[in-house]
Design a protein around this motif. Structure first.
Motif, PDB file in Angstrom:
ATOM      1  N   GLN A 174      -9.107 186.998  70.491  1.00 12.50           N
ATOM      2  CA  GLN A 174     -10.182 187.981  70.643  1.00 12.50           C
ATOM      3  C   GLN A 174      -9.681 189.408  70.354  1.00 12.50           C
ATOM      4  OE1 GLN A 174     -12.397 187.910  74.381  1.00 12.50           O
ATOM      5  NE2 GLN A 174     -13.309 189.902  73.858  1.00 12.50           N
ATOM      6  N   ALA A 175      -8.438 189.684  70.780  1.00 17.24           N
ATOM      7  CA  ALA A 175      -7.870 191.017  70.545  1.00 17.24           C
ATOM      8  C   ALA A 175      -7.651 191.255  69.045  1.00 17.24           C
ATOM      9  CB  ALA A 175      -6.545 191.170  71.295  1.00 17.24           C
ATOM     10  N   LEU A 176      -7.233 190.201  68.330  1.00 19.29           N
ATOM     11  CA  LEU A 176      -6.935 190.349  66.901  1.00 19.29           C
ATOM     12  C   LEU A 176      -8.201 190.313  66.035  1.00 19.29           C
ATOM     13  CD1 LEU A 176      -3.806 188.017  66.584  1.00 19.29           C
ATOM     14  CD2 LEU A 176      -3.810 190.506  66.439  1.00 19.29           C
ATOM     15  N   ARG A 177      -9.263 189.681  66.559  1.00 12.76           N
ATOM     16  CA  ARG A 177     -10.494 189.588  65.761  1.00 12.76           C
ATOM     17  C   ARG A 177     -11.686 190.059  66.593  1.00 12.76           C
ATOM     18  NH1 ARG A 177     -12.601 183.827  64.391  1.00 12.76           N
ATOM     19  NH2 ARG A 177     -13.157 184.094  66.557  1.00 12.76           N
ATOM     20  N   PRO A 178     -11.770 191.379  66.807  1.00 10.99           N
ATOM     21  CA  PRO A 178     -12.870 191.883  67.631  1.00 10.99           C
ATOM     22  C   PRO A 178     -14.220 191.620  66.951  1.00 10.99           C
ATOM     23  CG  PRO A 178     -11.659 193.692  66.598  1.00 10.99           C
ATOM     24  CD  PRO A 178     -10.911 192.438  66.295  1.00 10.99           C
ATOM     25  N   ALA A 179     -15.230 191.283  67.776  1.00 11.70           N
ATOM     26  CA  ALA A 179     -16.559 190.997  67.228  1.00 11.70           C
ATOM     27  C   ALA A 179     -17.186 192.282  66.685  1.00 11.70           C
ATOM     28  CB  ALA A 179     -17.430 190.396  68.325  1.00 11.70           C
ATOM     29  N   GLY A 180     -16.930 193.400  67.382  1.00  7.51           N
ATOM     30  CA  GLY A 180     -17.507 194.676  66.940  1.00  7.51           C
ATOM     31  C   GLY A 180     -16.411 195.714  66.789  1.00  7.51           C
ATOM     32  N   PRO A 181     -16.772 197.005  66.902  1.00  4.70           N
ATOM     33  CA  PRO A 181     -15.763 198.065  66.792  1.00  4.70           C
ATOM     34  C   PRO A 181     -14.753 197.981  67.939  1.00  4.70           C
ATOM     35  CG  PRO A 181     -17.915 198.965  67.419  1.00  4.70           C
ATOM     36  CD  PRO A 181     -18.131 197.514  67.160  1.00  4.70           C
ATOM     37  N   ALA A 182     -13.490 198.284  67.643  1.00  6.40           N
ATOM     38  CA  ALA A 182     -12.447 198.160  68.670  1.00  6.40           C
ATOM     39  C   ALA A 182     -11.578 199.410  68.675  1.00  6.40           C
ATOM     40  CB  ALA A 182     -11.597 196.931  68.393  1.00  6.40           C
ATOM     41  N   PRO A 183     -11.350 199.989  69.847  1.00  4.61           N
ATOM     42  CA  PRO A 183     -10.545 201.217  69.922  1.00  4.61           C
ATOM     43  C   PRO A 183      -9.058 200.997  69.682  1.00  4.61           C
ATOM     44  CG  PRO A 183     -11.256 200.548  72.105  1.00  4.61           C
ATOM     45  CD  PRO A 183     -11.939 199.634  71.150  1.00  4.61           C
ATOM     46  N   LEU A 184      -8.567 199.770  69.939  1.00  7.24           N
ATOM     47  CA  LEU A 184      -7.163 199.466  69.674  1.00  7.24           C
ATOM     48  C   LEU A 184      -7.097 198.383  68.601  1.00  7.24           C
ATOM     49  CD1 LEU A 184      -5.626 199.282  73.286  1.00  7.24           C
ATOM     50  CD2 LEU A 184      -5.614 201.224  71.713  1.00  7.24           C
ATOM     51  N   ARG A 185      -6.384 198.665  67.504  1.00  4.29           N
ATOM     52  CA  ARG A 185      -6.197 197.674  66.451  1.00  4.29           C
ATOM     53  C   ARG A 185      -4.764 197.176  66.515  1.00  4.29           C
ATOM     54  NH1 ARG A 185     -10.222 198.663  62.477  1.00  4.29           N
ATOM     55  NH2 ARG A 185     -12.060 198.166  63.704  1.00  4.29           N
ATOM     56  N   VAL A 186      -4.586 195.907  66.836  1.00  3.57           N
ATOM     57  CA  VAL A 186      -3.226 195.381  67.027  1.00  3.57           C
ATOM     58  C   VAL A 186      -2.633 194.924  65.686  1.00  3.57           C
ATOM     59  CG1 VAL A 186      -1.809 193.657  68.199  1.00  3.57           C
ATOM     60  CG2 VAL A 186      -3.788 194.659  69.369  1.00  3.57           C
ATOM     61  N   HIS A 187      -1.443 195.421  65.384  1.00  3.38           N
ATOM     62  CA  HIS A 187      -0.669 194.947  64.229  1.00  3.38           C
ATOM     63  C   HIS A 187       0.626 194.362  64.772  1.00  3.38           C
ATOM     64  CE1 HIS A 187      -3.229 197.006  61.253  1.00  3.38           C
ATOM     65  NE2 HIS A 187      -3.438 197.820  62.256  1.00  3.38           N
ATOM     66  N   CYS A 188       1.160 193.371  64.040  1.00  3.98           N
ATOM     67  CA  CYS A 188       2.199 192.569  64.673  1.00  3.98           C
ATOM     68  C   CYS A 188       3.396 192.404  63.732  1.00  3.98           C
ATOM     69  CB  CYS A 188       1.522 191.242  65.015  1.00  3.98           C
ATOM     70  SG  CYS A 188       2.586 189.895  65.253  1.00  3.98           S
ATOM     71  N   PRO A 189       4.485 193.154  63.955  1.00 11.09           N
ATOM     72  CA  PRO A 189       5.673 192.988  63.111  1.00 11.09           C
ATOM     73  C   PRO A 189       6.413 191.674  63.373  1.00 11.09           C
ATOM     74  CG  PRO A 189       5.872 194.936  64.543  1.00 11.09           C
ATOM     75  CD  PRO A 189       4.624 194.233  64.932  1.00 11.09           C
ATOM     76  N   SER A 190       6.367 191.180  64.645  1.00 13.85           N
ATOM     77  CA  SER A 190       7.041 189.905  64.910  1.00 13.85           C
ATOM     78  C   SER A 190       6.170 189.020  65.792  1.00 13.85           C
ATOM     79  CB  SER A 190       8.427 190.146  65.522  1.00 13.85           C
ATOM     80  OG  SER A 190       8.394 189.983  66.908  1.00 13.85           O
ATOM     81  N   PHE A 191       6.216 187.714  65.503  1.00 10.08           N
ATOM     82  CA  PHE A 191       5.304 186.768  66.147  1.00 10.08           C
ATOM     83  C   PHE A 191       6.090 185.533  66.565  1.00 10.08           C
ATOM     84  CE2 PHE A 191       2.224 183.436  66.524  1.00 10.08           C
ATOM     85  CZ  PHE A 191       1.009 184.043  66.832  1.00 10.08           C
ATOM     86  N   ARG A 192       5.980 185.168  67.854  1.00 12.76           N
ATOM     87  CA  ARG A 192       6.620 183.949  68.361  1.00 12.76           C
ATOM     88  C   ARG A 192       5.525 183.029  68.889  1.00 12.76           C
ATOM     89  NH1 ARG A 192      11.806 182.400  70.809  1.00 12.76           N
ATOM     90  NH2 ARG A 192      11.459 180.847  72.426  1.00 12.76           N
ATOM     91  N   ALA A 193       5.585 181.742  68.503  1.00 16.21           N
ATOM     92  CA  ALA A 193       4.574 180.787  68.941  1.00 16.21           C
ATOM     93  C   ALA A 193       5.246 179.597  69.620  1.00 16.21           C
ATOM     94  CB  ALA A 193       3.772 180.287  67.746  1.00 16.21           C
ATOM     95  N   ASP A 194       4.656 179.165  70.728  1.00 12.90           N
ATOM     96  CA  ASP A 194       5.140 177.973  71.435  1.00 12.90           C
ATOM     97  C   ASP A 194       3.929 177.296  72.075  1.00 12.90           C
ATOM     98  OD1 ASP A 194       6.720 176.082  72.641  1.00 12.90           O
ATOM     99  OD2 ASP A 194       8.066 177.491  73.629  1.00 12.90           O
TER     100      ASP A 194
END
Length: 514
Positions: A174-194
């Protein structure tokens, strides 16, 4: 340390020590003092002040790593303090900032990367907020702010290292794909998945701005096969990726093409083609994947020399080792892990040729459970002697005697940069005539008193050579991993689920036999 602080920093500490006064006087503080007030509030753990400083931040950029690092005003490095109170206050302050009147909002970029997660927290409260917790906090804050009507005219770009599992997946999406306008746009230099399914992983990575991603770690409980890896690299694409870690068995053939070797080879060649498009890739970790005879296909097409290569327990054969010894990567390797291969007994010439090629750059070498025995030590000493840049040598799980270890240690003293040795429990500490144990539980049942005596002797070897700068240890249960530490409960549940499924399949198979 205290004498080296500047007068400006001492003044900032004095002001921060009175949170009420500090918050009231922020408007009259010169803009160039805000970075000092931030670091002082973080150092003294004055969370209210940290929040207020962020809320009023008067500069266009806020870069956490640079602000906490050593500076002329305050030489102490605070980047290894993942202090929960301060980091929560920081993110709240960021939310306050975007909610205030537009005329007061200056911030364009908030870079929250640069924190190092360590085992012992040195902040006064001693409570850490790890990478997973920081990811969840930021994601929840973004979701809350998306519901606010006013704050989206000029969003703040937030750079953050994300650690995503089943437990925080929904909020991150939800944070990465806001439905409407969003005051914080998250960009991600490193990503860990588990603990994600392959489809969840694909979904969240597509949203995470793969074009800018520098580091991707897919670990442990993401069950990928070679088909998934090919899909991930070909469909999502990571043009700027510098570091890639794939989980156990990531190169196993998918069920559909397991029967056709040429199908399997085509898949591997396709993965290698995608990797070769990543012109900035310098770190590759593919431990615990069966890659027998496949290393030339996988690493041959790469455009840039690798600096970090982890091939632990990949069932390498002679062709793989011969390729490694002569490939373009060898002369650039700084970190190499070849654990789980009987290197000295099976591939002595290619292994030592590889060491010779890498000698000028190699900093960290890991050779755990490589079947290194006493009779190999002379060759090993010769192979390591040109590695003058070596800082860490890890060789747990090799059945060496105390005598052989003393001889090896005496030689290692000659390596000027060496600072850390992880050595195995000497075989003298296990019952005589018994096989050297292979699993952790059996390995941990040894004569502790004998071990302590031998460890003391080994330290004495270093001391006589004037090398007390070398740390030695035997971390039987692996080195500290902050990410695993933080998500161990979730991992436990995930593993129990997997175990339960395996048991159900097993009992179903038994019923069919009956």
């Amino acid at each position: 340390m205290g004498t080296m602080r500047s007068l400006r920093f001492i003044s900032a500490e004095a002001l921060v020590s009175h949170p009420q006064v500090a918050r009231q006087s922020l408007d009259s503080v010169a803009y160039n003092l805000y970075p000092l007030l931030f670091k002082a509030s973080y150092l003294l753990e004055q969370a209210q002040v940290t929040r207020a400083v962020l809320g009023r931040w008067p500069l266009e950029e806020f870069r956490l790593g640079a602000l906490l690092g050593p500076s002329a005003d305050h030489p102490q490095d605070l980047r290894d303090r993942a202090c929960r109170a301060c980091l929560e206050a920081l993110v709240r302050g960021l939310a306050d900032h975007v909610l205030q009147d537009r005329s007061r909002r200056r911030l364009r970029v908030a870079d929250l990367t640069g924190i190092r997660d360590v085992q012992v927290q040195r902040c006064p409260c001693g409570r850490a907020l790890g990478k997973w917790g920081r990811t969840r906090l930021l994601a929840r804050t973004c979701c809350e702010l998306q519901a606010e009507p006013l704050a989206a005219e000029r969003p703040v770009e937030v750079l953050a290292d994300l650690f995503v599992t089943e437990g925080n997946f929904e909020a991150v999406v939800q944070a990465l794909r806001p439905a409407g306008p969003a005051p914080l746009r998250v960009h991600c230099p490193s990503f860990r998945a588990d603990s994600l399914s392959p489809s969840q992983l694909l979904h969240v990575l597509r949203l995470a701005g793969p074009g800018a991603l520098r580091k991707l770690e897919v670990v442990h409980n993401v069950r990928l096969h070679a088909g998934h890896v090919q899909q991930l690299l070909a469909q999502v694409g990571f043009p700027r990726l510098a570091s890639l870690t794939l989980p156990t068995k990531a190169f196993d053939a998918p069920p559909a093409c397991a029967s056709t070797p040429d199908g399997e080879d085509r898949l591997l060649a396709s993965i290698a083609r995608e990797l070769s498009k990543m012109t900035q890739l310098t770190e590759l970790s593919v431990a615990f994947s069966r890659l027998t005879g496949k290393i030339p296909t996988l690493l041959g097409p790469l455009q840039t020399p690798l600096r970090v290569l982890d091939l632990a327990n990949c069932a390498l054969n002679h062709a793989d080792m011969a390729f490694l010894a002569d490939c373009a990567h060898a002369a650039h390797l700084e970190v190499l892990d070849l654990s789980g291969h009987n290197l000295v007994s099976l591939f002595p010439s290619t292994f030592f040729r590889l060491l010779g090629q890498a000698a000028r750059t190699l900093r960290i070498l890991t050779l755990e459970e490589c079947g290194i025995v006493d009779s190999h030590v002379g060759m090993l000493i010769l192979g390591l002697s040109p590695c003058h840049r070596l800082r860490q040598l890890k060789f747990l799980g090799n059945p060496l005697s105390a005598r052989a270890l003393r001889r090896l240690f005496a030689a290692l003293c000659e390596l000027p940069e060496l600072r850390c040795i992880e050595f195995p429990v000497p075989k003298d500490c296990y019952p005589e005539g018994a096989a050297y144990p292979q699993d952790e539980l059996a390995m941990s049942k040894f004569d502790q008193q004998k071990y302590d005596e031998i460890a003391e002797e080994l330290r004495a070897v270093l001391l006589r050579a004037d090398r007390e700068d070398i740390q030695v240890s035997t971390p039987l249960f692996g080195s500290f991993d902050p990410d695993i530490q933080e998500t161990s409960n979730e991992l436990g549940v995930f593993l129990l689920q997997a175990f339960k499924t395996a048991l159900e399949n097993f009992s179903r198979a038994l019923r069919q036999i009956e």
